[in-house]
Design an enzyme around this catalytic site. Structure first.
Site, PDB file in Angstrom:
ATOM      1  N   ASN A  91       0.839  -1.198   0.000  1.00 22.14           N
ATOM      2  CA  ASN A  91       0.000   0.000   0.000  1.00 22.14           C
ATOM      3  C   ASN A  91       0.875   1.248   0.000  1.00 22.14           C
ATOM      4  OD1 ASN A  91       0.612  -0.834   2.669  1.00 22.14           O
ATOM      5  ND2 ASN A  91      -1.095   0.308   3.521  1.00 22.14           N
ATOM      6  N   ILE A  92       0.415   2.226  -0.765  1.00 27.75           N
ATOM      7  CA  ILE A  92       1.145   3.487  -0.912  1.00 27.75           C
ATOM      8  C   ILE A  92       0.148   4.606  -0.613  1.00 27.75           C
ATOM      9  CG2 ILE A  92       2.480   4.961  -2.474  1.00 27.75           C
ATOM     10  CD1 ILE A  92       3.095   2.366  -4.111  1.00 27.75           C
ATOM     11  N   CYS A 119      -4.127   0.439  -2.452  1.00 24.45           N
ATOM     12  CA  CYS A 119      -3.892  -0.798  -1.703  1.00 24.45           C
ATOM     13  C   CYS A 119      -2.805  -1.663  -2.329  1.00 24.45           C
ATOM     14  CB  CYS A 119      -5.165  -1.629  -1.654  1.00 24.45           C
ATOM     15  SG  CYS A 119      -6.503  -0.918  -0.710  1.00 24.45           S
ATOM     16  N   GLU A 165      -2.804  -4.912  -2.927  1.00 23.71           N
ATOM     17  CA  GLU A 165      -3.247  -5.897  -3.918  1.00 23.71           C
ATOM     18  C   GLU A 165      -3.352  -5.275  -5.300  1.00 23.71           C
ATOM     19  OE1 GLU A 165      -4.526  -5.147  -0.990  1.00 23.71           O
ATOM     20  OE2 GLU A 165      -5.668  -6.792  -0.116  1.00 23.71           O
ATOM     21  N   CYS A 168      -9.809  -5.545   0.753  1.00 23.94           N
ATOM     22  CA  CYS A 168     -10.978  -4.659   0.724  1.00 23.94           C
ATOM     23  C   CYS A 168     -11.831  -4.943  -0.514  1.00 23.94           C
ATOM     24  CB  CYS A 168     -10.532  -3.197   0.746  1.00 23.94           C
ATOM     25  SG  CYS A 168      -9.947  -2.586  -0.844  1.00 23.94           S
ATOM     26  N   CYS A 222     -10.272  -4.122  -3.956  1.00 26.07           N
ATOM     27  CA  CYS A 222      -9.245  -5.092  -4.367  1.00 26.07           C
ATOM     28  C   CYS A 222      -9.877  -6.412  -4.780  1.00 26.07           C
ATOM     29  CB  CYS A 222      -8.229  -5.291  -3.248  1.00 26.07           C
ATOM     30  SG  CYS A 222      -7.207  -3.821  -3.017  1.00 26.07           S
TER      31      CYS A 222
HETATM   32  N1  THU Z   1      -5.205  -1.651   2.488  1.00 27.87           N
HETATM   33  C1  THU Z   1      -4.616  -2.462   1.577  1.00 27.87           C
HETATM   34  O1  THU Z   1      -3.490  -2.223   1.148  1.00 27.87           O
HETATM   35  N2  THU Z   1      -5.297  -3.530   1.144  1.00 27.87           N
HETATM   36  C2  THU Z   1      -6.551  -3.861   1.561  1.00 27.87           C
HETATM   37  O2  THU Z   1      -7.162  -4.744   0.992  1.00 27.87           O
HETATM   38  C3  THU Z   1      -7.134  -3.170   2.713  1.00 27.87           C
HETATM   39  C4  THU Z   1      -6.532  -1.866   3.041  1.00 27.87           C
HETATM   40  C5  THU Z   1      -4.488  -0.453   2.931  1.00 27.87           C
HETATM   41  C6  THU Z   1      -5.098   0.836   2.491  1.00 27.87           C
HETATM   42  C7  THU Z   1      -4.555   1.799   3.522  1.00 27.87           C
HETATM   43  O3  THU Z   1      -3.265   2.217   3.106  1.00 27.87           O
HETATM   44  C8  THU Z   1      -4.418   0.947   4.765  1.00 27.87           C
HETATM   45  O4  THU Z   1      -4.449  -0.395   4.334  1.00 27.87           O
HETATM   46  C9  THU Z   1      -5.503   1.187   5.795  1.00 27.87           C
HETATM   47  O5  THU Z   1      -6.750   1.093   5.220  1.00 27.87           O
END
Ligand code: THU
Length: 134
Positions: A46-47, A57, A59, A88, A91
């Site tokens: 995640n960035i 995210c 994924e 989420c 994704c």
């Molecule tokens: N996040 C992900 O990278 N993948 C997911 O499927 C759920 C959420 C990240 C987004 C954000 O940077 C952090 O987690 C908190 O929501």
């Protein structure tokens, strides 16, 4: 069918990816590793962004990285978070675009797989490419 070795390698790759996350706001680092049908692994993390909605995210970073390398079919994705959180909705939808049978390994930061499912399992009744084919 994933071998035990492939599963271990994929989770380890996702753990490595988690270390690449840029998540100064949520402090919720997520790593993803996506195994293509060709056997190549693509990482994502995640960035986040100071303009919060502009973050992305782990994924989706992995999927987009793979697609831009010419990949369209995937065997599995491993997702690592501190608590074994699940992908989420956005994704799930992006993964569904490229196959409902992709195996999803959901692991914690220690690499313990907390849940093993498929994209179809995470997104029953998915809207997808077949809805738009005519
Ligand atoms: N996040 C992900 O990278 N993948 C997911 O499927 C759920 C959420 C990240 C987004 C954000 O940077 C952090 O987690 C908190 O929501």
């Amino acid at each position: 069918m994933l071998t035990k070795e492939q599963r271990t390698q994929l989770v380890e790759a996702a753990q490595k990816a988690q270390g690449l996350a840029y998540a100064p706001y949520s402090k919720y680092n997520v790593g993803a590793a996506l195994l293509s049908a060709n056997g190549k692994t693509y990482l994502g993390a995640n960035i986040e962004n100071a303009a919060y909605p502009d973050g992305i995210c782990a994924e989706r970073v992995a999927v987009f990285q793979a697609v831009i390398e010419g990949e369209r079919q995937f065997q599995a994705v491993a997702v690592v978070t501190k608590d074994g959180g699940t992908p989420c909705g956005s994704c799930r939808q992006v993964l569904a675009e490229f196959g409902l049978d992709t195996v999803v390994l959901i692991a914690n930061a220690a690499g313990q797989v907390k849940q093993e499912t498929t994209v179809a399992g995470l997104l029953p009744g998915a809207f997808g490419p077949s809805n738009l084919s005519n």
